[in-house]
Design a protein around this motif. Structure first.
Motif, PDB file in Angstrom:
ATOM      1  N   ASP A 172      -6.408   8.205   7.491  1.00  0.00           N
ATOM      2  CA  ASP A 172      -4.950   8.266   7.413  1.00  0.00           C
ATOM      3  C   ASP A 172      -4.488   9.560   8.070  1.00  0.00           C
ATOM      4  OD1 ASP A 172      -3.992   5.934   5.984  1.00  0.00           O
ATOM      5  OD2 ASP A 172      -5.122   6.692   4.273  1.00  0.00           O
ATOM      6  N   SER A 224       3.156   8.334  11.097  1.00  0.00           N
ATOM      7  CA  SER A 224       2.004   8.310  10.192  1.00  0.00           C
ATOM      8  C   SER A 224       1.371   6.921  10.171  1.00  0.00           C
ATOM      9  CB  SER A 224       2.430   8.708   8.776  1.00  0.00           C
ATOM     10  OG  SER A 224       3.005   9.988   8.748  1.00  0.00           O
ATOM     11  N   LYS A 243      -2.780   4.608   9.743  1.00  0.00           N
ATOM     12  CA  LYS A 243      -4.239   4.569   9.734  1.00  0.00           C
ATOM     13  C   LYS A 243      -4.749   4.461  11.177  1.00  0.00           C
ATOM     14  CE  LYS A 243      -4.594   2.315   5.225  1.00  0.00           C
ATOM     15  NZ  LYS A 243      -5.249   3.457   4.548  1.00  0.00           N
TER      16      LYS A 243
END
Length: 414
Positions: free
Chosen positions: A382, A331, A333
């Motif tokens: 995100d 995970s 940005k």
């Protein structure tokens, strides 16, 4: 018979061993070859050898078979008129580098070894070779063949595949001494399987042909010299004659150049109206970034078309879209970057860039012309770990006109 089998090339022996066993079907639909053909065959020849002009091409011409010839510009100069005549007969000219670098494990290649190349120097050589071929013959190669079938530059920790360069510069890159025909659904066009046809009889390749027919595959055969005497790097003239007769007698074969078939596969595979399967999931690079090329996505809708000459999707309407599948390992940005083109007249329409449940809406301004591609940063999203669909589509489902030509969508990890 035992001696004859043991004399076959190693790639044919491996094929006979590996692919004549019971298989588990995955339910793959038949690939839609043109005009109802069941499978495809391409004949290709490396190193711009004089015997191709003297013996090979006349036999191909006799049977109406078009070949792909991977050449070196300096060698082409020696028989320029004959190579130009081959092009007029419909044969394809491909790029095979300037100096044929291979591993320094070969004594003859130690002054031009792949281990001494970088990605930058290889790109420079490939671009120079294509430019020289264009200046000599008036054609720009869209096909490449890896020298010695080796796909790397550098050594040890610095070794890198240069297949990404091939994907950037050409429609296809062809290997050598591979073990099976290429699957048009799943093959990486930057590394298309090539199977040896030198120094064998036509009957030796028939099991491979029949397998390609049964599975709707693309058989790319690789030869070198074409001359009366038999040797390790010579495709026998009788092999070519038998192959020509066989192609003419079997209407289920699509026989065409590597470039023509690669372009068809790329276009067909990316236009969703022709194939119902999902695009394969794309993995990130070593830095966690995703490069979503148009050719790796799937075009859905009534009008959208993949344009191989531009490596971009065009002809959008308000009901068209492009879809990719990605597999995010961590995970984080991501900066979303678009490479696009559009004229002044058609610019100004909003587009949706959606990744999973999140999206960016951006009005697409002019790049200067349809032929001018530029990059723009759309914003940051995100993105969670896992598999996601990436969708690009018009915001207004009733908008008129064209929307843009899309070449790549980059997801750059921050």
């Amino acid at each position: 018979m035992k001696n004859k089998i043991m004399n076959l090339p190693i790639n044919i022996l491996l094929f006979l061993f590996l692919f004549q066993v019971p298989e588990i079907s995955l339910g793959q639909e038949n690939f839609p070859w043109p005009e109802g053909k069941k499978f495809a065959i391409s004949l290709s020849f490396d190193d711009s050898r004089k015997s191709n002009l003297d013996y090979g091409i006349p036999i191909l011409n006799q049977y109406g078979v078009k070949g792909t010839f991977y050449v070196h510009p300096q060698v082409v100069k020696e028989n320029l008129k004959e190579w130009k005549d081959a092009i007029l007969k419909g044969h394809e000219i491909g790029n095979h580098t300037l100096v044929h670098p291979c591993s320094e494990n070969f004594i003859w290649s130690r002054n031009k070894s792949l281990e001494e190349y970088s990605l930058e120097s290889m790109r420079e050589e490939l671009e120079q070779a294509s430019q020289q071929i264009y200046e000599l013959l008036g054609v720009k190669p869209i096909s490449f063949a890896f020298t010695c079938g080796q796909t790397y530059v550098g050594r040890g920790a610095g070794k890198r595949s240069y297949a990404p360069l091939i994907a950037d510069l050409f429609v296809s890159g062809r290997g050598w001494l591979n073990e099976a025909p290429a699957d048009p659904y799943y093959l990486d066009l930057a590394e298309v399987n090539g199977m040896k046809m030198d120094d064998i009889d036509f009957e030796d390749i028939l099991p491979v042909i029949n397998y390609a027919r049964e599975k709707n595959l693309w058989l790319v055969l690789v030869g070198h010299d074409t001359k009366p005497d038999n040797s390790e790097q010579t495709t026998r003239l009788k092999f070519l004659e038998d192959m020509g007769k066989y192609i003419n007698e079997h209407s289920d074969i699509w026989s065409a150049t590597v470039g023509e078939i690669a372009s068809y596969v790329q276009t067909t595979r990316t236009n969703g109206r022709k194939i119902n399967h999902e695009p394969l999931p794309i993995q990130s690079d070593a830095d966690g970034n995703f490069v979503l090329k148009a050719s790796l996505g799937k075009g859905d809708g009534p009008k959208i078309e993949y344009m191989p000459e531009w490596k971009a999707y065009g002809w959008w309407t308000s009901r068209d879209s492009v879809v990719w599948n990605i597999d995010v390992r961590k995970s984080g940005k991501y900066l979303i970057e678009l490479e696009w083109s559009i004229s002044d007249e058609e610019a100004g329409k909003p587009m949706v860039f959606q990744i999973g449940e999140k999206q960016i809406i951006k009005t697409i301004h002019s790049s200067g012309s349809w032929e001018t591609f530029k990059k723009i940063q759309l914003g940051i999203l995100d993105i969670t770990k896992g598999k996601h669909k990436v969708i690009v589509k018009p915001k207004d489902q009733n908008a008129k006109g064209h929307f843009m030509d899309l070449k790549t969508l980059n997801l750059i990890r921050q």
